[in-house]
Write a protein that holds these residues in place. Structure first.
Motif, PDB file in Angstrom:
ATOM      1  N   ASN A  95       0.879  -1.187   0.030  1.00  0.00           N
ATOM      2  CA  ASN A  95       0.153   0.044   0.064  1.00  0.00           C
ATOM      3  C   ASN A  95       0.946   1.289  -0.009  1.00  0.00           C
ATOM      4  N   LEU A  96       1.709   1.396  -0.875  1.00  0.00           N
ATOM      5  CA  LEU A  96       2.659   2.618  -1.224  1.00  0.00           C
ATOM      6  C   LEU A  96       1.961   3.466  -2.014  1.00  0.00           C
ATOM      7  N   PHE A  97       2.117   4.827  -2.058  1.00  0.00           N
ATOM      8  CA  PHE A  97       1.542   5.586  -2.978  1.00  0.00           C
ATOM      9  C   PHE A  97       2.369   5.738  -4.085  1.00  0.00           C
ATOM     10  N   PRO A  98       2.076   5.329  -5.391  1.00  0.00           N
ATOM     11  CA  PRO A  98       2.882   5.032  -6.662  1.00  0.00           C
ATOM     12  C   PRO A  98       3.578   6.438  -6.838  1.00  0.00           C
ATOM     13  N   ALA A  99       3.094   7.550  -6.649  1.00  0.00           N
ATOM     14  CA  ALA A  99       3.762   8.746  -7.017  1.00  0.00           C
ATOM     15  C   ALA A  99       4.753   9.137  -6.109  1.00  0.00           C
ATOM     16  N   LEU A 100       5.214   8.476  -4.902  1.00  0.00           N
ATOM     17  CA  LEU A 100       6.127   9.024  -4.053  1.00  0.00           C
ATOM     18  C   LEU A 100       7.241   7.972  -3.862  1.00  0.00           C
ATOM     19  N   GLU A 104       9.771   9.818   0.621  1.00  0.00           N
ATOM     20  CA  GLU A 104       8.625  10.642   0.676  1.00  0.00           C
ATOM     21  C   GLU A 104       7.431   9.813   1.272  1.00  0.00           C
ATOM     22  N   LEU A 108       5.696  10.929   4.720  1.00  0.00           N
ATOM     23  CA  LEU A 108       4.290  11.327   4.783  1.00  0.00           C
ATOM     24  C   LEU A 108       3.584  11.227   5.998  1.00  0.00           C
ATOM     25  N   LEU A 140      10.654   5.104  -6.790  1.00  0.00           N
ATOM     26  CA  LEU A 140       9.299   4.892  -6.746  1.00  0.00           C
ATOM     27  C   LEU A 140       9.043   3.486  -6.491  1.00  0.00           C
TER      28      LEU A 140
END
Lengths: 235, 375
Positions: A95-100, A104, A108, A140
């Motif tokens: 569940n990592l944010f793809p954009a970060l 980051e 977060l 990323l």
């Protein structure tokens, strides 16, 4: 010292006309500075137990004292606040944010805790270093392996300096080598930081590394095993 | 603080592109219909906008040129006495009946009586000095090139206006009217053509140019302070009165608002659906943040910030596209016109579309229940 005390937890789900009791009056205590594993077959209620102990899901009955706070007497807002201050989570899916970037992702949650950018960056670097990912900090999620992603997720949980760290099947999506790294990391966190690490898994590899294993079936804990004290490098 | 909203938007731009396009096209639709309406109804103020007069004096409360009344010569005096006024000129307006050759029937025409001196103010931007000179011939008229076929008379041909014989001595471009045909004549001719005959026109105005540095609004205010039986407006203010009178007189204004509501609803539905899809795609990550103690309020702010960025991007894309379309329309002589307040109003509506969509899409966050991650 017991940081988590559950008393007479009951939880059931209704599906159509059927009522399934998942937890049947379960009580337990979990100590700080240890990796405690809840093991059991799927459907035995261990994930439900974890979500109740961590303040994510309200039980039908029973109470949870977490860090001397009666969790389920709090309202939603103070529960959010409690989790923000004191808990970390590691899930099966990373569940990592793809954009970060990795750095980051780890920074977060600190932003929401009111930590300034510079301090957050420094703490995130330390956390990534602790899981051995400093050289990958700028990448990323799409550029990281599964094991690396899970280590980023651990760093994201760790960076908050939580007293309670919950992990749900943290190794089940990983190969043996990466699973081993993740287990070692979780155990080291418990021992070095004095964190209460509560892990739910049916992965047999974990059993030999846990300081304590609670075996669960049909909504109750039927066995509570504590490992012999051993040196850090014995694994 | 990590700029989660912006970084996600940039990284997953393909996912958000439909929302940006929906917002952009909503903006284009709003702007274009406004430009068309202003372009078409701008014709009602062509007397004012095609002239270099800075101050207009007419009957008090006049909403549009043709709705005025004759005013007395004391208005002329008042203008001449004002320290800011450089030159004053009368302008006559006559609603009349045109009879062309047999078989063309009658037509409503609007006769403008203007000063024929080379530096005359009325229609200064569309009539040359030599065209004005042609009007000095009694009963000579000039019409818009595009109206010739409607009038049924070529240049040099003759027709009857209110029973008097007139001759078309030339054509111009840019004096078309709404709901009739503009016919330009000298002041003397216009007075002759008036049904009253002799001294009066249906409507009369005095217009003025100002001395360098004089403020039209101040001149108008000074005139109004002592005016009896007449009133003064700056040229832009008088033009605005005419356009807005016609917009609401004809229901076109309501039409604009109605279409704006339709565009708003359609734009908001498409944008919110796209946003919802994008959020649903990241719902596990949001749930993880929520598990880590980030409140739903903070997560909502991320979604609203994304909506705001979508609004800004859509606004820029739609604005550029509209500028291009406006240029194309002007090139093709489609009547379009735009003004700053209308641009600003459209921009507000576009941002509102984006934010309302964001508010609608926030509901998806309810699915970001961390307990779901544990099953």
């Amino acid at each position: 010292m017991s940081t988590l005390i559950a008393n007479d937890l009951r939880m059931g789900y209704t599906s159509g006309k059927l009522r399934a009791e998942v937890l049947r009056g379960l009580s337990l205590t979990v100590d700080a500075g240890q990796l405690t594993l809840i093991a059991g077959p799927s459907g035995c209620g261990k994930s439900t137990l974890l979500s109740i102990l961590s303040g994510l899901q309200r039980p039908d009955k029973g109470s949870v004292m977490a860090l001397s706070e009666d969790l389920w007497r709090s309202n939603r807002r103070s529960l959010d606040h409690f989790r923000l201050r004191h808990t970390g989570f590691v899930f099966q899916g990373f569940n990592l944010f793809p954009a970060l970037t990795a750095l980051e992702q780890v920074m977060l949650p600190l932003g929401y805790m009111g930590v300034g950018d510079r301090a957050a960056r420094e703490r995130a670097r330390v956390a990534l270093d602790e899981v051995g990912l400093t050289p990958r900090a700028h990448l990323l999620p799409a550029e990281l392996s599964g094991g690396e992603k899970q280590r980023v997720a651990i760093a994201r949980a760790l960076v908050k300096h939580p007293q309670l760290l919950f992990a749900d099947e943290p190794t089940s999506a990983l190969d043996a080598a990466n699973g081993q790294i993740v287990i070692d990391t979780l155990r080291r966190i418990a021992h070095e930081h004095g964190t209460t690490v509560l892990c739910v898994s049916h992965d047999p590899r974990l059993v030999t590394h846990a300081d304590r294993v609670l075996e669960m079936e049909d909504g109750v804990i039927w066995n509570d095993r504590r490992a012999e004290p051993k040196s850090e490098n014995a694994s | 603080m990590i700029a989660l909203a912006r970084k996600t938007l940039l990284h997953e731009w393909r996912r958000f592109l439909p929302a940006v396009l929906a917002v952009a096209f909503s903006g284009v639709l709003l702007l274009m219909q406004a430009a068309l309406v202003f372009g078409i109804f701008g014709a009602t103020a062509v007397y004012i906008t095609a002239s270099d007069a800075r101050v207009w004096v007419g009957y008090p409360g006049t909403q549009s040129i043709e709705l005025g009344r004759p005013i007395g010569p004391q208005a002329h005096t008042a203008l001449l006495m004002d320290p800011g006024v450089a030159r004053v000129e009368p302008f006559a307006w006559v609603g009349a009946d045109w009879r062309g050759p047999p078989g063309t029937g009658g037509l409503s025409v609007f006769v403008s009586g203007i000063a024929t001196r080379p530096d005359g103010m009325i229609f200064s931007s569309v009539l040359s000095a030599s065209q004005r000179a042609l009007l000095q011939e009694p009963f000579a008229v000039i019409v818009d090139r595009a109206d010739l076929s409607k009038l049924g008379v070529p240049v040099g041909g003759q027709a009857l206006i209110n029973g008097d014989l007139v001759r078309i001595v030339g054509t111009a471009s840019g004096i078309r009217a709404l709901g009739g045909v503009n016919v330009v004549a000298s002041l003397d001719t216009a007075r002759q053509l008036s049904i009253d005959g002799g001294d009066g026109a249906d409507v009369a105005y005095y217009v003025a140019t100002l001395k360098p540095g004089a403020d039209p609004a101040r001149v108008a205010a000074r005139i109004n302070a002592r005016a009896r039986g007449y009133a003064a407006w700056t040229a832009p203010a008088f033009a605005r009165r005419a356009v807005s009178y016609w917009m609401f007189q004809t229901g076109a204004g309501l039409g604009v608002i109605f279409l704006a509501v339709v565009v708003f609803i359609v734009g908001a539905i498409i944008t919110s659906q796209t946003l919802m899809g994008a959020i649903a795609g990241s719902v596990r990550e949001y749930a993880t943040l929520h598990a880590l103690g980030v409140g739903l309020g903070s997560l909502r702010r991320v979604v609203l910030e994304q909506a705001a960025w979508i609004g800004v991007s859509g606004l820029i894309a739609g604005g550029l596209l509209s500028l291009g379309l406006m240029a194309l329309a002007k090139f093709e002589e489609v009547p379009v016109a735009m003004n700053l307040p209308a641009w600003i109003a459209c921009a507000w509506v576009v941002m509102a579309i984006a934010l309302v969509s964001g508010i609608a899409a926030v509901r998806v966050l309810r699915r970001a229940d961390p307990a779901l991650l544990l099953r």
